[in-house]
Design an enzyme around this catalytic site. Structure first.
Site, mmCIF file in Angstrom:
data_model
loop_
_atom_site.group_PDB
_atom_site.id
_atom_site.type_symbol
_atom_site.label_atom_id
_atom_site.label_comp_id
_atom_site.label_asym_id
_atom_site.label_seq_id
_atom_site.Cartn_x
_atom_site.Cartn_y
_atom_site.Cartn_z
ATOM 1 N N LYS A 37 16.114 -59.059 -9.389
ATOM 2 C CA LYS A 37 14.603 -58.755 -9.414
ATOM 3 C C LYS A 37 14.681 -57.955 -7.932
ATOM 4 O O LYS A 37 14.570 -58.799 -6.802
ATOM 5 C CB LYS A 37 13.908 -59.716 -9.503
ATOM 6 C CG LYS A 37 12.251 -59.335 -9.230
ATOM 7 C CD LYS A 37 11.478 -59.949 -8.112
ATOM 8 C CE LYS A 37 10.301 -59.147 -7.896
ATOM 9 N NZ LYS A 37 10.394 -58.033 -7.153
ATOM 10 N N GLU B 100 17.470 -67.709 1.681
ATOM 11 C CA GLU B 100 17.953 -67.068 2.794
ATOM 12 C C GLU B 100 16.438 -66.473 3.267
ATOM 13 O O GLU B 100 16.061 -65.604 2.749
ATOM 14 C CB GLU B 100 18.835 -65.957 2.463
ATOM 15 C CG GLU B 100 20.090 -66.245 2.083
ATOM 16 C CD GLU B 100 21.101 -66.835 3.035
ATOM 17 O OE1 GLU B 100 20.755 -67.011 4.294
ATOM 18 O OE2 GLU B 100 22.393 -67.258 2.661
ATOM 19 N N CYS C 78 16.343 -59.822 9.302
ATOM 20 C CA CYS C 78 16.165 -61.519 9.496
ATOM 21 C C CYS C 78 17.065 -61.943 10.800
ATOM 22 O O CYS C 78 16.880 -62.717 11.299
ATOM 23 C CB CYS C 78 16.734 -61.911 8.096
ATOM 24 S SG CYS C 78 18.261 -61.579 7.477
HETATM 25 P P1 NAD Z 1 8.966 -61.413 0.558
HETATM 26 O O1 NAD Z 1 9.136 -62.775 0.654
HETATM 27 O O2 NAD Z 1 7.505 -60.810 0.714
HETATM 28 O O3 NAD Z 1 9.710 -60.806 -0.798
HETATM 29 C C1 NAD Z 1 11.251 -61.032 -1.223
HETATM 30 C C2 NAD Z 1 11.197 -61.033 -2.937
HETATM 31 O O4 NAD Z 1 10.214 -62.069 -3.288
HETATM 32 C C3 NAD Z 1 10.666 -59.886 -3.327
HETATM 33 O O5 NAD Z 1 11.575 -59.356 -4.221
HETATM 34 C C4 NAD Z 1 9.171 -60.186 -3.960
HETATM 35 O O6 NAD Z 1 8.499 -59.479 -4.847
HETATM 36 C C5 NAD Z 1 9.658 -61.469 -4.402
HETATM 37 N N1 NAD Z 1 8.629 -62.533 -4.593
HETATM 38 C C6 NAD Z 1 7.107 -62.238 -3.995
HETATM 39 N N2 NAD Z 1 6.456 -63.461 -4.240
HETATM 40 C C7 NAD Z 1 7.190 -64.028 -5.320
HETATM 41 C C8 NAD Z 1 6.971 -65.250 -6.087
HETATM 42 N N3 NAD Z 1 5.386 -65.748 -6.173
HETATM 43 N N4 NAD Z 1 7.939 -65.597 -6.809
HETATM 44 C C9 NAD Z 1 9.049 -65.222 -6.920
HETATM 45 N N5 NAD Z 1 9.515 -64.008 -5.914
HETATM 46 C C10 NAD Z 1 8.531 -63.573 -5.441
HETATM 47 O O7 NAD Z 1 9.975 -60.632 1.703
HETATM 48 P P2 NAD Z 1 10.245 -59.151 1.958
HETATM 49 O O8 NAD Z 1 9.003 -58.875 2.895
HETATM 50 O O9 NAD Z 1 10.618 -58.500 0.898
HETATM 51 O O10 NAD Z 1 11.258 -59.285 3.132
HETATM 52 C C11 NAD Z 1 11.269 -59.492 4.226
HETATM 53 C C12 NAD Z 1 11.611 -60.864 4.543
HETATM 54 O O11 NAD Z 1 13.002 -61.116 4.091
HETATM 55 C C13 NAD Z 1 11.701 -61.262 6.129
HETATM 56 O O12 NAD Z 1 11.073 -62.632 6.323
HETATM 57 C C14 NAD Z 1 13.176 -61.447 6.707
HETATM 58 O O13 NAD Z 1 13.750 -62.275 7.372
HETATM 59 C C15 NAD Z 1 13.663 -62.007 5.191
HETATM 60 N N6 NAD Z 1 15.075 -61.763 4.900
HETATM 61 C C16 NAD Z 1 15.956 -62.682 5.127
HETATM 62 C C17 NAD Z 1 17.260 -62.508 5.020
HETATM 63 C C18 NAD Z 1 18.434 -63.456 5.376
HETATM 64 O O14 NAD Z 1 19.508 -63.278 5.028
HETATM 65 N N7 NAD Z 1 17.993 -64.805 5.623
HETATM 66 C C19 NAD Z 1 17.762 -61.517 4.476
HETATM 67 C C20 NAD Z 1 16.802 -60.229 4.600
HETATM 68 C C21 NAD Z 1 15.530 -60.362 4.579
#
Ligand code: NAD
Length: 491
Positions: A179, A253, A292
């Site tokens: 997804k 992550e 991140c």
């Molecule tokens: P987000 O948490 O808003 O979304 C991530 C994913 O989760 C998206 O595909 C979103 O559609 C999905 N999602 C949203 N609501 C959901 C639900 N209720 N159930 C299941 N899935 C759902 O994050 P973002 O804004 O896309 O990305 C930025 C964040 O990701 C930052 O906090 C960043 O630090 C983190 N990140 C972490 C890593 C890592 O390796 N630790 C890598 C990249 C990004």
């Protein structure tokens, strides 16, 4: 290429390009060229998730039961095909994410290729052990795949993060439903299309749509055996609750607010330039700070504080903000308006703190003619560790510098965070560097360098930055298989 992108981009279920069952489509925004959207993707529904999971379930036994070398051959063929398409994928991801082609998008598409090669190469390592239990016993373990893995992706570097999940999950014998994030689905759709030329139908599926609909349906689905989630800590907590309540496997992550600690001996005349470059790289300025692992809290020893701030600011000031597809651009666009406004709100909060100094403020200093969510870098000096801009993940090109005098003090400040993803330590003194590295509460510490994850390394968070490891071969074995012990009486 942009013109070809005004079309509809179907998702992939059971090997077929499909629309959503509900028939709705969502326009994909172009962060770098607001007036030129990138076509439409299906607005997936719970019913689409049901059919994707059903197709992955149906494909699972056949894929699981292959000799590992057959999965290996498929993954290596995918790697070759992705390598052939690397420039196309890089351009697509530059448009999809707003990340600059030269500095970010090309290295990212290459990382994806490398990850398929790596996990293809080690596909035979997802194996068990034999206990030396005497000649009348055969006692051995099997590392069996989990079943259907849901991979939920963020928008900031979709290809790399898909590369951290898909090849390892497939090498272990699982089937996958991906997804992508609403904001950056196109490269993932193209990657799956390429990969599916070499995979049986249903082994790798992708469903586009909202997190609250498609993501939610995946984490709740009784037939999803593992959720491999990368995203924010707040959504990750919800994913953990939902996945945990049905006792399914998960890895998370999540976010970070990583420290970069500079000792005075990293700022000698022969070292200063390398240290400054490393700080800039670690901060991921060339991904607009949307990483991140960004080393976004810069702890500078008081003896070198002014000198380093001055040099880093001067160097960061040279970064060219521009259209993601322009070869001259070092930095591209912020992903969307909401994120742009959120970063500006943090900058305004920082500006309002008593005693703060703006060492560099290019947030609104954008070249004319750009049509997107562009933002130059900002560096705050004189910051205190308990301010919001020092505690919360801004996920934008904003660096905060905090002075320190004593090693114990800086380690305590670095660890005073609910996050623990990455850290960077700059020192030529072995004891100071390694003592600090070992006492930092983060899953990944780099000494005297600031680059990204390298293939084969362990990667994952401490504290609220996550649970689980999937990236190294050991992590992938732990993360994508379960152990079965078989004890046999011989004779
Ligand atoms: P987000 O948490 O808003 O979304 C991530 C994913 O989760 C998206 O595909 C979103 O559609 C999905 N999602 C949203 N609501 C959901 C639900 N209720 N159930 C299941 N899935 C759902 O994050 P973002 O804004 O896309 O990305 C930025 C964040 O990701 C930052 O906090 C960043 O630090 C983190 N990140 C972490 C890593 C890592 O390796 N630790 C890598 C990249 C990004």
């Amino acid at each position: 290429m942009l013109d070809a992108l005004t079309a509809d981009h179907p998702m992939v279920i059971d090997g077929e390009p499909v629309a959503a069952l509900g028939g709705a489509w969502t326009e994909v925004q172009n962060p770098g060229r607001r007036s030129k959207p990138l076509g439409r993707v299906p607005s997936g529904t719970k019913e689409d998730v049901d059919r994707a999971v059903a197709s992955a379930r149906k494909a699972f036994p056949g894929w699981r039961d292959l000799h590992f070398k057959d999965r290996q051959v498929a993954l290596l063929k995918i790697a070759d095909a992705l390598a052939d398409a690397a420039e196309e994928l890089a351009q697509l991801t530059a448009m999809d994410t707003g990340n600059a082609l030269r500095t970010q998008a090309r290295p990212e598409s290459q990382t994806l290729v490398n990850l398929f090669r790596y996990f293809g190469g080690v596909a035979g390592e997802f194996k068990g052990v034999v206990l030396p239990a005497g000649n009348d016993q055969l006692q051995y373990t099997r590392r069996e795949p989990l079943g259907v893995v849901a991979g939920i992706l963020p928008w900031n570097s979709p290809l790399m993060i898909a590369g951290m999940k898909v090849p390892a999950a497939l090498a272990a014998g699982n089937t996958v439903v991906l997804k992508p994030a609403e904001d950056a689905p196109l490269t993932i759709l193209r990657m799956v299309e390429i990969a599916n030329q070499f995979l049986p139908a249903g082994v790798l599926n992708v469903v586009t749509g909202k997190g609250s609909v498609v993501g939610e349906a995946l984490i709740q689905h009784p037939d999803v055996d593992k959720v491999s989630f990368t995203g924010s800590t707040s959504v990750g907590r919800h994913v953990a609750e939902s996945t945990g309540s049905r006792l399914a496997h998960m890895s998370l992550e999540l976010g970070g607010k990583s420290p970069t600690i500079v000792f005075p001996d990293a700022v000698t005349p022969d070292r200063i330039d390398a240290t400054v470059e490393g700080i800039l790289l670690g901060m991921r300025f060339t991904r607009q700070g949307q990483s991140c692992t960004a080393g976004s809290r810069l702890f500078l020893h008081r003896d070198v504080y002014d000198e380093v701030i001055e040099k880093v600011s001067r160097r960061v000031d040279q970064l060219v903000v521009g259209d993601p597809l322009d070869e001259a651009s070092d930095m591209g666009a912020i992903i969307n308006e909401k994120q742009y406004n959120s970063v500006m709100e943090y900058i305004n909060d920082g500006r309002s703190q008593a005693g703060v100094k703006l060492a560099l403020d290019k947030s609104a200093d954008i070249p004319a003619g750009l049509d997107g969510f562009y933002q130059g870098p900002t560096i705050f000096a004189g910051v205190e560790n308990d301010w919001r801009i020092a505690r919360e993940e801004i996920f934008g090109p904003v660096l905060v510098a905090i002075p320190w005098s004593d090693r114990e003090e800086v380690i305590a400040m670095a660890n005073d965070s609910h996050y623990g993803l990455a850290a960077y330590v700059w020192s030529q003194n072995l004891t100071a560097a390694l003592d600090t590295a070992q006492r930092i509460e983060s899953g990944w510490v780099q000494v005297n360098q600031g680059g990204g994850q390298v293939i084969g390394q362990a990667y994952g968070g401490y504290k609220e930055s996550g649970i689980g490891r999937e990236f190294s071969i050991e992590g992938a074995i732990e993360g994508f298989t379960q152990t079965k012990q078989i004890n046999v009486k011989l004779g």
